[in-house]
Enzyme design. Structure first.
Site, mmCIF file in Angstrom:
data_model
loop_
_atom_site.group_PDB
_atom_site.id
_atom_site.type_symbol
_atom_site.label_atom_id
_atom_site.label_comp_id
_atom_site.label_asym_id
_atom_site.label_seq_id
_atom_site.Cartn_x
_atom_site.Cartn_y
_atom_site.Cartn_z
ATOM 1 N N HIS A 125 0.846 -1.195 0.000
ATOM 2 C CA HIS A 125 0.000 0.000 0.000
ATOM 3 C C HIS A 125 0.881 1.245 0.000
ATOM 4 O O HIS A 125 1.906 1.309 0.668
ATOM 5 C CB HIS A 125 -1.019 -0.006 1.142
ATOM 6 C CG HIS A 125 -0.521 0.340 2.508
ATOM 7 N ND1 HIS A 125 -0.379 1.640 2.957
ATOM 8 C CD2 HIS A 125 -0.165 -0.441 3.549
ATOM 9 C CE1 HIS A 125 0.034 1.629 4.214
ATOM 10 N NE2 HIS A 125 0.181 0.380 4.599
ATOM 11 N N GLU A 171 -5.358 1.780 1.947
ATOM 12 C CA GLU A 171 -5.213 0.626 2.845
ATOM 13 C C GLU A 171 -5.553 1.044 4.269
ATOM 14 O O GLU A 171 -6.183 0.305 5.029
ATOM 15 C CB GLU A 171 -3.777 0.076 2.785
ATOM 16 C CG GLU A 171 -3.570 -1.227 3.577
ATOM 17 C CD GLU A 171 -3.178 -1.040 5.031
ATOM 18 O OE1 GLU A 171 -3.114 -2.045 5.752
ATOM 19 O OE2 GLU A 171 -2.937 0.107 5.473
ATOM 20 N N HIS A 287 2.297 5.040 12.654
ATOM 21 C CA HIS A 287 1.139 5.929 12.478
ATOM 22 C C HIS A 287 1.329 7.293 13.164
ATOM 23 O O HIS A 287 0.344 7.928 13.559
ATOM 24 C CB HIS A 287 -0.152 5.242 12.934
ATOM 25 C CG HIS A 287 -0.634 4.208 11.945
ATOM 26 N ND1 HIS A 287 -1.828 3.547 12.051
ATOM 27 C CD2 HIS A 287 -0.064 3.749 10.802
ATOM 28 C CE1 HIS A 287 -1.970 2.711 11.029
ATOM 29 N NE2 HIS A 287 -0.906 2.812 10.258
#
Ligand code: DPN
Ligand code: CA
Ligand code: ZN
Length: 317
Positions: A125, A171, A287
């Protein structure tokens, strides 16, 4: 292991020349070419993979700090990868979809040739979360797959099977792009995919060496590569089905892949095996805004990129 056909690859020519010298044959009286084992996967230059990561970082920096679905940084990432593949001779397709009211894109790149009834796919992704540039997640997989595709072109690799590479959109919104691709395939086209290899986070700064415990033949191929390096691998347990191989698996396609770890904590036993820091996440910037080019372990990125190429070569011959 495949036997070569004369003139098929540079390696063949080198072996033929050595045979000539050793056998003392003269031009015009060359012996019948002996079958020689070739199809050795190339060593992927990690500097090239890192150069792609630098470009993805620049794209994020120029576009509000991320490369997320529906944002300018995502489209610029797709354009960057597509331009490299087009220049190298791939047949590229941009597949458009809508998610959360924003346009998303998958990029599919076919290498001309091979049996299209037996397709080997490798994908990653390309989108990041909105909070950062997404260089380990998943610039790392995207850059390794891109550099492997470019290595296929440089080698003019002509395997028995057909090669297809993919970069998925959205994704991070729930495997949206890969689900869209698999759902849009006719049943007959799905059955032509012999294997899908997924690479999502392969340069984690405190790395582990995880192999998806899925299709046995694919898993064995990756394990073989790491055994050759003398590096122990573990089965990926951080989240089965948490990446783009899941829709392929649901559709009955054999899948596999590599992973160097996200927010799980490296144990003392794992640190003893692989080095790095016990008690710390494999990727403490998972993240987060600190998932930049500084958030990459070059050794893990190098080994995993070479493993991508190894599996693509081995599984398609
Ligand atoms: N799917 C990943 C992400 O994009 O956040 C991370 C991940 C991959 C987690 C594979 C577990 C296993
Ligand atoms: Ca390498
Ligand atoms: Zn991810």
């Amino acid at each position: 292991m495949k036997l070569s056909v004369p003139g098929r690859a540079t390696a063949t020519a080198v072996v033929a020349a050595v045979t000539l010298l050793a056998g003392g044959s003269i031009a015009g009286a060359a012996p019948a070419p002996e079958p020689v084992a070739i199809a050795a996967a190339p060593d992927i230059p990690v500097a090239n993979v890192k150069a792609h990561l630098t470009q993805l970082q620049s794209i994020a920096t120029a576009n509000g700090g991320n490369r997320a679905h529906g944002r300018a940084g995502y489209k610029a990432s797709i354009d960057y990868v597509k331009a490299k593949l087009d220049a190298a001779g791939f047949t590229t397709t941009l597949q458009q979809f809508t998610s959360s009211g924003r346009t998303g894109y998958n990029l599919i790149a076919d290498w001309p040739g091979g049996d299209t009834g037996q397709v080997i796919m490798a994908g990653s992704h390309l989108d990041s979360v909105t909070s950062g540039a997404g260089i380990n997640d998943n610039g790392s997989g995207s850059a390794a797959v891109l550099e492997t595709a470019l290595a296929v072109a440089r080698a003019d690799y002509q395997p028995t099977k057909h090669l297809r590479f993919a970069w998925w959109g959205a994704e991070e919104l729930g495997l949206v792009g890969s689900k869209y691709y698999v759902n849009s395939l006719a049943t007959s086209d799905r059955s032509r995919i012999s294997g899908y290899l997924n690479f999502d986070m392969i340069g984690s700064p405190n790395p582990g060496y995880f192999v998806y415990d899925d299709d046995p033949a694919i898993e064995k191929t990756f394990q073989e590569y790491y055994t050759g390096l003398g590096i122990a691998t573990e089965i990926e347990t951080e989240g089965d089905g948490r990446s783009d191989h899941a829709p392929f698996k649901s559709a009955g396609v054999p899948v596999g892949g590599l992973f160097s770890g996200a927010d799980y904590i490296k144990t003392a036993a794992q640190a003893a095996e692989w080095g790095g820091t016990a008690g710390k996440a494999f990727d403490a910037c998972y993240h987060s805004s600190c998932d930049t080019t500084a958030n990459i372990d070059d050794t893990a990125l190098d080994r995993n990129s070479d493993a991508v190429a190894y599996a693509v070569w081995e599984l398609s011959e």
